[in-house]
Write an enzyme that holds these catalytic residues in place. Sequence first.
Site, PDB file in Angstrom:
ATOM      1  N   HIS A  30       0.868  -1.284  -0.106  1.00 60.59           N
ATOM      2  CA  HIS A  30      -0.117  -0.072  -0.077  1.00 60.59           C
ATOM      3  C   HIS A  30       0.922   1.335   0.021  1.00 60.59           C
ATOM      4  O   HIS A  30       1.429   1.526   0.870  1.00 60.59           O
ATOM      5  CB  HIS A  30      -0.881  -0.081   1.392  1.00 60.59           C
ATOM      6  CG  HIS A  30      -1.759  -1.283   1.292  1.00 60.59           C
ATOM      7  ND1 HIS A  30      -1.454  -2.401   1.571  1.00 60.59           N
ATOM      8  CD2 HIS A  30      -3.211  -1.365   0.935  1.00 60.59           C
ATOM      9  CE1 HIS A  30      -2.263  -3.299   1.676  1.00 60.59           C
ATOM     10  NE2 HIS A  30      -3.662  -2.777   1.250  1.00 60.59           N
ATOM     11  N   GLY A 118      -3.542  -4.926  12.113  1.00 62.42           N
ATOM     12  CA  GLY A 118      -3.730  -5.512  10.634  1.00 62.42           C
ATOM     13  C   GLY A 118      -5.333  -5.139  10.508  1.00 62.42           C
ATOM     14  O   GLY A 118      -5.728  -4.385   9.773  1.00 62.42           O
ATOM     15  N   PRO A 119      -6.199  -6.189  11.175  1.00 65.23           N
ATOM     16  CA  PRO A 119      -7.654  -5.804  10.931  1.00 65.23           C
ATOM     17  C   PRO A 119      -7.781  -4.203  11.557  1.00 65.23           C
ATOM     18  O   PRO A 119      -7.446  -3.960  12.579  1.00 65.23           O
ATOM     19  CB  PRO A 119      -8.193  -7.039  12.164  1.00 65.23           C
ATOM     20  CG  PRO A 119      -7.020  -7.997  12.296  1.00 65.23           C
ATOM     21  CD  PRO A 119      -5.753  -7.308  11.903  1.00 65.23           C
ATOM     22  N   ASP A 159      -9.535   5.957   7.412  1.00 63.87           N
ATOM     23  CA  ASP A 159     -10.974   6.084   7.230  1.00 63.87           C
ATOM     24  C   ASP A 159     -11.600   4.735   7.614  1.00 63.87           C
ATOM     25  O   ASP A 159     -12.601   4.492   8.089  1.00 63.87           O
ATOM     26  CB  ASP A 159     -11.272   6.473   5.896  1.00 63.87           C
ATOM     27  CG  ASP A 159     -11.167   8.053   5.500  1.00 63.87           C
ATOM     28  OD1 ASP A 159     -11.777   8.638   6.255  1.00 63.87           O
ATOM     29  OD2 ASP A 159     -10.494   8.128   4.455  1.00 63.87           O
ATOM     30  N   GLY A 160     -10.820   3.735   7.342  1.00 64.79           N
ATOM     31  CA  GLY A 160     -11.115   2.319   7.474  1.00 64.79           C
ATOM     32  C   GLY A 160     -11.277   2.043   8.854  1.00 64.79           C
ATOM     33  O   GLY A 160     -12.337   1.320   9.592  1.00 64.79           O
ATOM     34  N   HIS A 265      -3.948   2.807  -3.587  1.00 65.50           N
ATOM     35  CA  HIS A 265      -4.036   2.388  -2.145  1.00 65.50           C
ATOM     36  C   HIS A 265      -3.591   0.868  -1.716  1.00 65.50           C
ATOM     37  O   HIS A 265      -2.678   0.888  -0.936  1.00 65.50           O
ATOM     38  CB  HIS A 265      -5.741   2.290  -1.727  1.00 65.50           C
ATOM     39  CG  HIS A 265      -5.917   1.607  -0.455  1.00 65.50           C
ATOM     40  ND1 HIS A 265      -5.777   2.437   0.867  1.00 65.50           N
ATOM     41  CD2 HIS A 265      -6.415   0.361  -0.161  1.00 65.50           C
ATOM     42  CE1 HIS A 265      -6.161   1.485   1.680  1.00 65.50           C
ATOM     43  NE2 HIS A 265      -6.564   0.247   1.208  1.00 65.50           N
ATOM     44  N   ARG A 360     -17.397 -20.850  38.164  1.00 68.91           N
ATOM     45  CA  ARG A 360     -17.348 -19.269  38.208  1.00 68.91           C
ATOM     46  C   ARG A 360     -17.162 -18.505  39.651  1.00 68.91           C
ATOM     47  O   ARG A 360     -16.588 -17.620  40.044  1.00 68.91           O
ATOM     48  CB  ARG A 360     -18.369 -18.671  37.532  1.00 68.91           C
ATOM     49  CG  ARG A 360     -19.753 -18.873  38.371  1.00 68.91           C
ATOM     50  CD  ARG A 360     -20.979 -17.880  37.585  1.00 68.91           C
ATOM     51  NE  ARG A 360     -22.075 -18.348  38.347  1.00 68.91           N
ATOM     52  CZ  ARG A 360     -23.563 -17.667  38.370  1.00 68.91           C
ATOM     53  NH1 ARG A 360     -23.368 -16.354  38.038  1.00 68.91           N
ATOM     54  NH2 ARG A 360     -24.511 -17.979  38.943  1.00 68.91           N
ATOM     55  N   GLU A 414     -17.510  -5.784  24.281  1.00 71.34           N
ATOM     56  CA  GLU A 414     -16.678  -6.930  24.506  1.00 71.34           C
ATOM     57  C   GLU A 414     -15.630  -6.855  23.427  1.00 71.34           C
ATOM     58  O   GLU A 414     -14.305  -7.130  24.055  1.00 71.34           O
ATOM     59  CB  GLU A 414     -17.599  -8.219  24.244  1.00 71.34           C
ATOM     60  CG  GLU A 414     -18.549  -8.645  25.070  1.00 71.34           C
ATOM     61  CD  GLU A 414     -19.840  -8.140  25.100  1.00 71.34           C
ATOM     62  OE1 GLU A 414     -20.840  -8.470  25.731  1.00 71.34           O
ATOM     63  OE2 GLU A 414     -20.169  -7.181  23.964  1.00 71.34           O
ATOM     64  N   ASP A 472     -32.223 -18.758  29.407  1.00 68.60           N
ATOM     65  CA  ASP A 472     -31.925 -17.715  28.320  1.00 68.60           C
ATOM     66  C   ASP A 472     -31.830 -18.282  27.137  1.00 68.60           C
ATOM     67  O   ASP A 472     -31.793 -17.527  25.992  1.00 68.60           O
ATOM     68  CB  ASP A 472     -30.462 -17.194  28.930  1.00 68.60           C
ATOM     69  CG  ASP A 472     -30.518 -15.860  29.794  1.00 68.60           C
ATOM     70  OD1 ASP A 472     -31.689 -15.719  30.081  1.00 68.60           O
ATOM     71  OD2 ASP A 472     -29.624 -15.538  30.190  1.00 68.60           O
ATOM     72  N   HIS A 476     -27.878 -17.753  24.083  1.00 66.77           N
ATOM     73  CA  HIS A 476     -26.840 -17.580  25.161  1.00 66.77           C
ATOM     74  C   HIS A 476     -26.103 -18.580  25.394  1.00 66.77           C
ATOM     75  O   HIS A 476     -25.327 -18.708  26.120  1.00 66.77           O
ATOM     76  CB  HIS A 476     -27.594 -16.857  26.298  1.00 66.77           C
ATOM     77  CG  HIS A 476     -27.583 -15.503  26.298  1.00 66.77           C
ATOM     78  ND1 HIS A 476     -28.466 -14.717  25.178  1.00 66.77           N
ATOM     79  CD2 HIS A 476     -27.449 -14.381  26.978  1.00 66.77           C
ATOM     80  CE1 HIS A 476     -28.377 -13.685  25.393  1.00 66.77           C
ATOM     81  NE2 HIS A 476     -27.929 -13.243  26.753  1.00 66.77           N
TER      82      HIS A 476
END
Length: 667
Positions: A30, A118-119, A159-160, A265, A360, A414, A472, A476
Amino acid sequence: MENTKDIEKLAIDTVRVLSADAVQKANSGHPGTAMALAPMGHVLWSKFLNYNPKNPDWANRDRFILSAGHACILQYSFLYLTGYDLSLDDIKQFRQLHSKTAGHPEYGLAPGVDVTTGPLGQGFANGVGFAIAQKHLAARYNKPGFDLFNYNIYAITSDGDMMEGVTSEAASLAGHLQLGNLIYLYDDNHISIEGSTDIAFNEDVSARFRAYGWQVQEVADVNDTHALELALINAKSETQKPSLIRVRSLIAYGSPNKSGTAGSHGSPLGADEIKLVKKFFGFDPEKSFDVSPEVIDYYHGIGAKGEGKEEKWNKLFADYKAKYPELAAEYETAFKGELPAGWADKLPVFKGSDPKMATRQASGKVLNAIAASLPNLIGGAADLSPSTETNLKEYDSFTSENRNGRNFHFGIREHAMGSALNGMALTKGLLPFGATFLQFADYMRPPIRLAAIMKINPIFVYTHDSIGLGEDGTTHQPIEHLATLRAIPNVTVIRPADANESAHAWRVAIEKKGGPTVLIFTRQGLPILDQDKYGKADGLEKGAYILSEGSKGPDLILIATGSEVALIMQAQEKLEAEGISTRVVSMPSWELFEKQDAAYKESVFPKASRKRLAVEMASPQGWHKYTTDEGDMLGMTTFGESAPAEDLFKFFGFTVENVVNKAKALL
């Protein structure tokens, strides 16, 4: 002044041409953004960033994040020019096998890269974690006259990045927490792969960020370095609000035929066009990778100043250590990735005679038992701490007013939580964790994967781990999630069977190096396995262990994880009563088991004993490796239902009677 302007222009244009050459040689990459943002990079590396090329891990360096990771040749160019251990040959090897200069910045590969991006959106959200970490370190260790941790977090976004949802989550959290140490430069070039961003994106980004509580400035032209400097000075002086500087640029500036187009680009400019670019900037069109000695000397001189900055800081820390020896020792231990002596002695031990306990709940007891011994253990939940049992009861919350708090309220964000945890984990000296329901691991997969790629150690905590969630319903109840998490390389997934295994799961996660750990806990109460009668729970560290041996050489091996271990223990009793010798194996972690030697694996799963039944309220995918082609697996091949947990267990066959019948069928 004229001489200074001349060398600065030559330096900036060198980065533009160098970036175009590297992409052209790789025939991939790029070039346009790097060419456009060379002035921005120049202002950052020459006038604002505090760094030491000789020690990229200096604790008080400013962090730099290229959230627009596709433009990484820009970052590599400045790392090379300012004196990091990155050569011109490394630039020439851009995007090639085993090169330091990968196609997106990779932590641990090129020195000076603080995070793998990256992402799009990930780097933006990582920066929020970096900023939280700086504020927390400063609150714990800074003292009057000893401003040890006062660094800022800079990022270049695109922008991305602005279009990705994780950016909105992270920006909202940053504004709420008043992270004034965040300084983000937004490259507003109006171009994405498909063309002008107008085809999909025309919102008022500045207004949006002001609504989040950010300071927003605008620079009309990235080539106006004086305006960039003024905006950055203003951003540094704003200590309450995070800062966004919206900068207008022309992609592939200097390219006569491709500037301002999507064609620059994600593709090389082409040999003929690069010659025109070089002519535009006054370079010899027949030369490639042409970096003058003047530019090298200029940037090396700037980079060398960092050594003096670190030396000054080291002296400050030495004086601090003399005055505050205990705090200094605590930080040095944490910075080196070591743990305080004796911390594991605080792990609770649960008795078989104790009442049933959800894992938990056991996890919450473990966290609160060890918190005082591990002052760098910090974390929270995505609005679910009462459900995930992750609140550190003796400690405050981290807020805009209290940076010393150890409990974090990430809100119902999350994805941003996972990405922020990575930024926190990349800050040496901290042990971060974050919690939500296992179903919502889907929202966190990108940061989990990136943590695995970076080989860093955030702890991802997931509760409500099966159809045992109950009423739920299908939305879920996680079904495929264990399989998909186990499929990510370098992630250690641990699903403990009872309270004592939960304690050792936390021990393994805290001691773990080289990748993230995923801890998975139940909502429903489980019996506590008697360690005086059955296998010791510390067998968890080996991934699988013999929990209960049969009356003789096993006719059958029953295997389970988590809540299903109690179920197969009951089934063993029935089978033994019918003369079927049955071994029970608790297998909380495939990944830990695969690290054991062949002799240990044979001792748990003898090759001669191929009648095996695995039981797990999840997708059967992957279990065949352990059950063999003579075995079977009782799992979930459909989604769940909305009903009380006990009704669901009966409906889907997770009963003692069904396990016994399936075991007999194998024989």
